[in-house]
Scaffold this active site. Structure first.
Site, PDB file in Angstrom:
ATOM      1  N   HIS A 160       0.833  -1.215   0.000  1.00  0.00           N
ATOM      2  CA  HIS A 160       0.000   0.000   0.000  1.00  0.00           C
ATOM      3  C   HIS A 160       0.866   1.262   0.000  1.00  0.00           C
ATOM      4  CE1 HIS A 160      -3.365  -2.681   1.211  1.00  0.00           C
ATOM      5  NE2 HIS A 160      -2.400  -3.268   1.926  1.00  0.00           N
ATOM      6  N   SER A 281      14.048  21.088 -17.277  1.00  0.00           N
ATOM      7  CA  SER A 281      12.812  21.839 -17.499  1.00  0.00           C
ATOM      8  C   SER A 281      13.153  23.126 -18.244  1.00  0.00           C
ATOM      9  CB  SER A 281      12.184  22.170 -16.139  1.00  0.00           C
ATOM     10  OG  SER A 281      11.390  23.337 -16.223  1.00  0.00           O
ATOM     11  N   LYS A 287      15.305  21.450 -12.106  1.00  0.00           N
ATOM     12  CA  LYS A 287      14.666  20.168 -12.371  1.00  0.00           C
ATOM     13  C   LYS A 287      15.531  19.137 -13.080  1.00  0.00           C
ATOM     14  CE  LYS A 287      10.825  19.030 -11.541  1.00  0.00           C
ATOM     15  NZ  LYS A 287       9.694  19.200 -12.326  1.00  0.00           N
ATOM     16  N   GLU A 294       9.065   7.615 -17.763  1.00  0.00           N
ATOM     17  CA  GLU A 294       7.671   7.995 -17.996  1.00  0.00           C
ATOM     18  C   GLU A 294       7.189   7.499 -19.360  1.00  0.00           C
ATOM     19  OE1 GLU A 294       7.648  12.201 -17.172  1.00  0.00           O
ATOM     20  OE2 GLU A 294       8.216  11.858 -15.080  1.00  0.00           O
TER      21      GLU A 294
END
Ligand code: ARG
Length: 462
Positions: A160, A281, A287, A294
């Site tokens: 979880h 970024s 970043k 992804e």
């Protein structure tokens, strides 16, 4: 119109197909990828026709020579694929006419594009499955390499997404080894199931020529010819199996990528990526984003889509050949290309992660991850029932939580408040490495188990 520009069925037709249908109905831009398989199968078919004296040897030899020439032209990029000839099969047949003249007319004896296309397609899927299996092997090897270096690296295991029990980072990585091993097996199982030669089923009913399907089947590398000519030209279950195997594999890689994204997030900081696996970024100078991971996750959607599309195309289609079936190839090619890239990126990703060992160990100690170990200790050492031991252990967790301590920071006196009859050696129970190594049941996370497993994996990958 000169003969050269006519369709093979022009003798029956008053008009050529409409311009728009010609463009939409042509599959050549997609199925040109089948050219090697098509030429290979045509050569075997021609050899069989010669052997069975169905066509004159002289014509057969010209056909084979012409086909070899066409293969060379395509390889060199000197072949012009034409939409007006619809697909790869007719493009090659038309070119053969150009090269050897009317002798080309003997090639399509005792076959149809219906058995031809399934033959080519099966050959292509066989080859491509082997490429994917090779990629899977290399990913599995990279997982082992990374695991080998991290057998003793303790991290929090989650359920979880809450800290559950300490595990080895190697054990966690090798969970994916097992998934990929099954993915590989799925492709291999499919190869077994589809290993029957379609050639000779002709349009749908077989043929009256005295062909030798065992000969073509063997030469094409199939185990045996298919048993039913109608089934042969109708079904595409082998393509569905392939796309399913791709989809499941993509799903596993998506989970791996997602795990890495979470572990790399600023909230977790349990692993870091080499800059090679990151992008910046355009606005936020600080970043470093895990784009490749992804993409691996996102493109699983493409693999699912291809599977869903082919299942839908097949549903409700009467058996034997329909044009609906033509779109099967674009789906399979896209599914393959997508998964192949995903596998390449996953390989890079696994090579370029670094565990943050100190933080892994620290985080493994938080969240009372050894509470089960303490309960188990009471069962084994003090002969309590597990439920009774669980109750005592949960009280200790409540106490630790209230006093803002990890379990391994409690003193013997504090612990004794909850169960009197304990000696100093209970303290080791709260050590996360001790906990990890105590999980020595087969398949568990102890270092001993993992080392044995890695030895086994290395052997099976050889
Ligand atoms: N291009 C076709 C396909 O991919 C080949 C089979 C054509 N057969 C036919 N009866 N029109 O499905």
């Amino acid at each position: 119109m000169t003969n050269k520009n006519k369709t093979v069925w022009s003798s029956r037709f008053k008009n050529p197909p409409s311009q728009s249908f010609q463009r939409i109905g042509a599959s050549i831009n997609v199925d040109k990828r089948l050219y090697e398989q098509d030429i290979f199968a045509s050569k075997i078919h021609t050899q069989m026709l010669i052997k069975k004296k169905i066509i004159p040897i002289k014509e057969g030899k010209k056909i084979i020579k012409g086909l070899n020439k066409i293969k060379g032209q395509i390889k060199k990029g000197k072949f012009e694929f034409k939409e007006k000839f619809e697909d790869i099969h007719l493009n090659i047949e038309k070119k053969l006419y150009e090269i050897i003249g009317d002798s080309a007319g003997y090639m399509h004896t005792a076959r149809s594009r219906n058995d031809q296309v399934v033959t080519d397609f099966k050959l292509w899927i066989k080859d491509s499955s082997l490429v994917l299996i090779k990629e899977l092997n290399s990913l599995m090897k990279n997982l082992i390499k990374k695991a080998d270096k991290n057998v003793g690296t303790v991290m929090p295991g989650f359920t979880h997404l809450k800290n559950a029990q300490p595990v080895s980072f190697a054990h966690y990585l090798l969970a994916y080894y097992e998934m990929l091993k099954r993915d590989k097996q799925r492709f291999q199982n499919n190869l077994e199931l589809m290993n029957e030669s379609p050639l000779g089923a002709a349009a749908l009913s077989g043929t009256s020529y005295n062909i030798d399907r065992n000969f073509t089947s063997k030469k094409l590398g199939f185990k045996k010819p298919t048993n039913n000519s109608i089934d042969t030209v109708s079904d595409r279950d082998f393509a569905i199996d392939f796309l399913y195997a791709c989809a499941v594999c993509a799903m596993h890689l998506s989970r791996l990528a997602e795990d890495f994204i979470i572990l790399n997030s600023d909230a977790y900081q349990l692993i870091s990526f080499n800059d090679k696996m990151l992008t910046g970024s355009s606005i936020m100078p600080q970043k470093k984003n895990p784009d490749p991971a992804e993409l691996i996750r996102g493109r699983t959607g493409i693999n699912y889509g291809k599977l869903n599309s082919i299942l839908t195309i097949m549903k409700g289609l009467p058996i034997s050949y329909f044009k609906d079936l033509q779109d099967d190839k674009a789906l399979v090619f896209d599914g393959y290309d997508t998964l192949k890239d995903t596998l390449l990126m996953s390989n890079e990703l696994v090579k370029n992660i670094k565990p943050n060992k100190a933080r892994m160990s620290d985080m493994a100690k938080t969240g009372y991850t050894t509470a089960t170990d303490f309960a188990d200790y009471l069962v084994k050492d003090q002969k309590l029932s597990f439920r009774e031991a669980y109750r005592i252990s949960s009280k200790i967790v409540n106490y630790a939580e209230k006093n803002k301590k990890n379990l391994d920071e409690l003193t013997l006196n504090e612990i004794k408040k909850f169960y009197k009859n304990l000696s100093n050696n209970v303290l080791k129970i709260f050590n996360v490495k001790h906990s990890m190594n105590s999980k020595n049941s087969y398949g568990g996370t102890s270092e001993r188990n993992i080392k044995n497993m890695i030895r086994k994996y290395k052997k099976e990958l050889k």
